[in-house]
Enzyme design. Structure first.
Site, PDB file in Angstrom:
ATOM      1  N   SER A   1       0.845  -1.189   0.000  1.00 44.64           N
ATOM      2  CA  SER A   1       0.000   0.000   0.000  1.00 44.64           C
ATOM      3  C   SER A   1       0.882   1.241   0.000  1.00 44.64           C
ATOM      4  O   SER A   1       1.862   1.314   0.746  1.00 44.64           O
ATOM      5  CB  SER A   1      -0.895   0.014   1.245  1.00 44.64           C
ATOM      6  OG  SER A   1      -1.477   1.287   1.447  1.00 44.64           O
ATOM      7  N   LYS A   2       0.535   2.224  -0.836  1.00 44.38           N
ATOM      8  CA  LYS A   2       1.337   3.445  -0.865  1.00 44.38           C
ATOM      9  C   LYS A   2       1.164   4.268   0.402  1.00 44.38           C
ATOM     10  O   LYS A   2       1.980   5.134   0.685  1.00 44.38           O
ATOM     11  CB  LYS A   2       0.994   4.280  -2.099  1.00 44.38           C
ATOM     12  CG  LYS A   2      -0.411   4.847  -2.132  1.00 44.38           C
ATOM     13  CD  LYS A   2      -0.612   5.648  -3.407  1.00 44.38           C
ATOM     14  CE  LYS A   2      -1.990   6.264  -3.490  1.00 44.38           C
ATOM     15  NZ  LYS A   2      -2.184   7.029  -4.742  1.00 44.38           N
ATOM     16  N   ARG A   3       0.110   3.989   1.167  1.00 45.55           N
ATOM     17  CA  ARG A   3      -0.077   4.697   2.428  1.00 45.55           C
ATOM     18  C   ARG A   3       0.781   4.118   3.547  1.00 45.55           C
ATOM     19  O   ARG A   3       1.064   4.788   4.530  1.00 45.55           O
ATOM     20  CB  ARG A   3      -1.559   4.645   2.838  1.00 45.55           C
ATOM     21  CG  ARG A   3      -2.485   5.387   1.911  1.00 45.55           C
ATOM     22  CD  ARG A   3      -3.928   5.306   2.389  1.00 45.55           C
ATOM     23  NE  ARG A   3      -4.830   6.039   1.518  1.00 45.55           N
ATOM     24  CZ  ARG A   3      -5.370   5.554   0.408  1.00 45.55           C
ATOM     25  NH1 ARG A   3      -5.082   4.307   0.064  1.00 45.55           N
ATOM     26  NH2 ARG A   3      -6.176   6.278  -0.332  1.00 45.55           N
ATOM     27  N   ARG A   4       1.201   2.861   3.376  1.00 43.48           N
ATOM     28  CA  ARG A   4       1.910   2.186   4.464  1.00 43.48           C
ATOM     29  C   ARG A   4       3.324   1.759   4.073  1.00 43.48           C
ATOM     30  O   ARG A   4       4.219   1.731   4.904  1.00 43.48           O
ATOM     31  CB  ARG A   4       1.099   0.955   4.880  1.00 43.48           C
ATOM     32  CG  ARG A   4       1.703   0.117   5.990  1.00 43.48           C
ATOM     33  CD  ARG A   4       0.915  -1.160   6.219  1.00 43.48           C
ATOM     34  NE  ARG A   4       0.834  -1.982   5.013  1.00 43.48           N
ATOM     35  CZ  ARG A   4      -0.310  -2.343   4.435  1.00 43.48           C
ATOM     36  NH1 ARG A   4      -1.466  -1.968   4.941  1.00 43.48           N
ATOM     37  NH2 ARG A   4      -0.312  -3.095   3.343  1.00 43.48           N
TER      38      ARG A   4
END
Length: 446
Positions: free
Chosen positions: A211-214
């Protein structure tokens, strides 16, 4: 290969992996590599984002055989396909509340939904996953034309695949669930679907989908930190596939030669950043010294932590072979050589505490100051003087030279100390040793 530009210029390593597999497959079978830019979302459609896609694909070694196709330029073709679906009864108009509206002509403010046939089983042979089946009763009527006058993802891609002559569509597993809808769409339009191959998901160390958020998944960020494109491409090529001889680090030409799409496995693939770093180190060490310095230029110039005018090319050239053996990324080079070009050694609190925290540190620095004030200024003489110093204090060389290294370089690790220190003027070495000794006197005890 298809790309949807991001207004932030972000390119996920998962998308890069899919593009690479498409390219490898096309080259392995003598096919064409096609590039499509999915820019129908005007809010996200920015020329610089498309330019970055071209730039990063080229950096990774991916080229394409025809001019890129822009979906925004194919709106009329998409409209024509939707009108055909409406005329045949395979689709219907609906309002904002999803209520059917009579008529077969597209009108502003109305969307168009594909009419899902009842009681069908949609099956297809996926090259990676084998036979896949979906029950049409489990699928909803889906939008193919937005009320704002643009085609949706499924319709645009189905039509464009046909018009571009796509025979093999290699995609991520996250797009698998949309295939039965596309197959039914193409059936209603009277054309055959391409062969599908869905690559396994990329996961992190916790086996969760990247995930690009994580997770650290920006291809551009890896380039900025000094990863070589050949190392990145080699690593990405092994995410879901492996050569028969199990030799992982190898030229891309050999990967293309050995690649078979049917050998891609279904299991999630671990994007292992430590393995990538190892690959990168191997590729860096394989460079010639001149090529290493050429590729390191951005981190020794505009990205360096020291003023450009303080850089001494002859010093970099002298140290390049030993630094090249140490670094894992080109971005690491700064911390190995910065102390040679800064007015004072960089501050590293952990290194200072580790090297200067012993009771012997002051005496070692005093002895070093006296020793290097008169020693011959060669790496061999500096090494011999340190060995004698260590013997006088009853220490091994590593322990004895630790305060000297931190006083000069700011770090506990770095390139060989004695080959490096003589690249500084003797007066500068003595100044830094004395500064470190004075700092020890000024620090509170304990």
């Amino acid at each position: 290969m298809r790309f949807a530009p991001s207004p932030t210029g972000f390119l996920h390593v998962g998308s890069a992996r899919t593009a690479l597999f498409n390219w490898i497959y096309a080259r392995s079978v003598g096919g064409r590599m096609l590039l499509r830019i999915e820019d129908t979302d005007e809010a996200r459609n920015q020329p610089e984002a498309v330019d970055l896609i071209y730039d990063l694909l080229t950096w990774l070694g991916i080229d394409w055989d025809e001019e890129p196709v822009f979906q925004s330029e194919r709106r009329e073709r998409h409209r024509e396909a939707v009108e055909s679906l409406l005329a045949s009864g395979a689709a219907y108009l609906c309002d904002a509340d999803n209520r059917p509206v009579a008529g077969t002509a597209l009108r502003p403010g109305l969307a168009t939904r594909f009419r899902m046939p009842a009681g069908r089983t949609v099956s297809f042979d996926d090259v990676v996953r084998g036979e896949v089946s979906f029950a049409s009763d489990d699928l909803e009527d889906f939008v193919v034309w937005r009320s704002g006058g643009t085609a949706t993802f499924l319709l645009a891609n189905a039509v464009d695949d046909v018009d571009m002559g796509v025979t093999d569509a290699i995609r991520g597993e996250d797009l698998l669930s949309g295939v039965p809808k596309v197959i039914l769409l193409l059936e209603a339009l009277g054309v055959e679907p391409p062969v599908y191959a869905h690559l396994p998901l990329l996961v992190n160390a916790a086996r969760k989908k990247l995930s690009k958020r994580r997770d650290d998944v920006s291809l551009g960020d890896y380039r900025a930190r000094g990863y070589l494109p050949e190392a990145m491409a080699n690593h990405l090529a092994l995410l879901g596939w492996g050569p028969a001889d199990d030799v992982e680090i190898r030229p891309m030409a050999e990967i293309v030669e050995q690649f078979r799409l049917a050998d891609v496995n279904r299991a999630p693939a671990f994007f292992d950043t430590k393995k990538l770093e190892h690959f990168n180190g191997v590729y860096i060490r394989a460079l010639s010294t001149g090529e290493f310095l050429r590729r390191s230029a951005p981190w020794l110039g505009e990205r360096a932590s020291w003023p450009p005018e303080r850089t001494r090319p002859e010093v970099l050239e002298a140290l390049a072979p030993v630094v090249q053996e140490k670094v894992r990324t080109l971005g690491d080079i700064g911390r190995y050589v910065d102390w040679l070009f800064l007015a004072d050694p960089p501050e590293d609190a952990d290194s200072w505490k580790k090297a200067m925290g012993s009771e012997q540190a002051p005496a070692l620095l005093d002895d070093a100051i006296a020793t290097y004030a008169t020693a011959d200024w060669t790496p061999e003489a500096a090494h011999a003087a340190a060995l004698a110093l260590a013997e006088r204090h009853g220490l091994k060389l590593g322990k004895a030279q630790a305060p000297i290294r931190v006083a000069l370089t700011g770090h506990t690790v770095g390139p060989p100390l004695f080959e490096s220190m003589v690249l500084l003027d003797r007066a500068e070495v003595l100044r830094r040793l004395r500064n470190a000794r004075t700092r020890l006197d000024l620090e509170p005890a304990g």
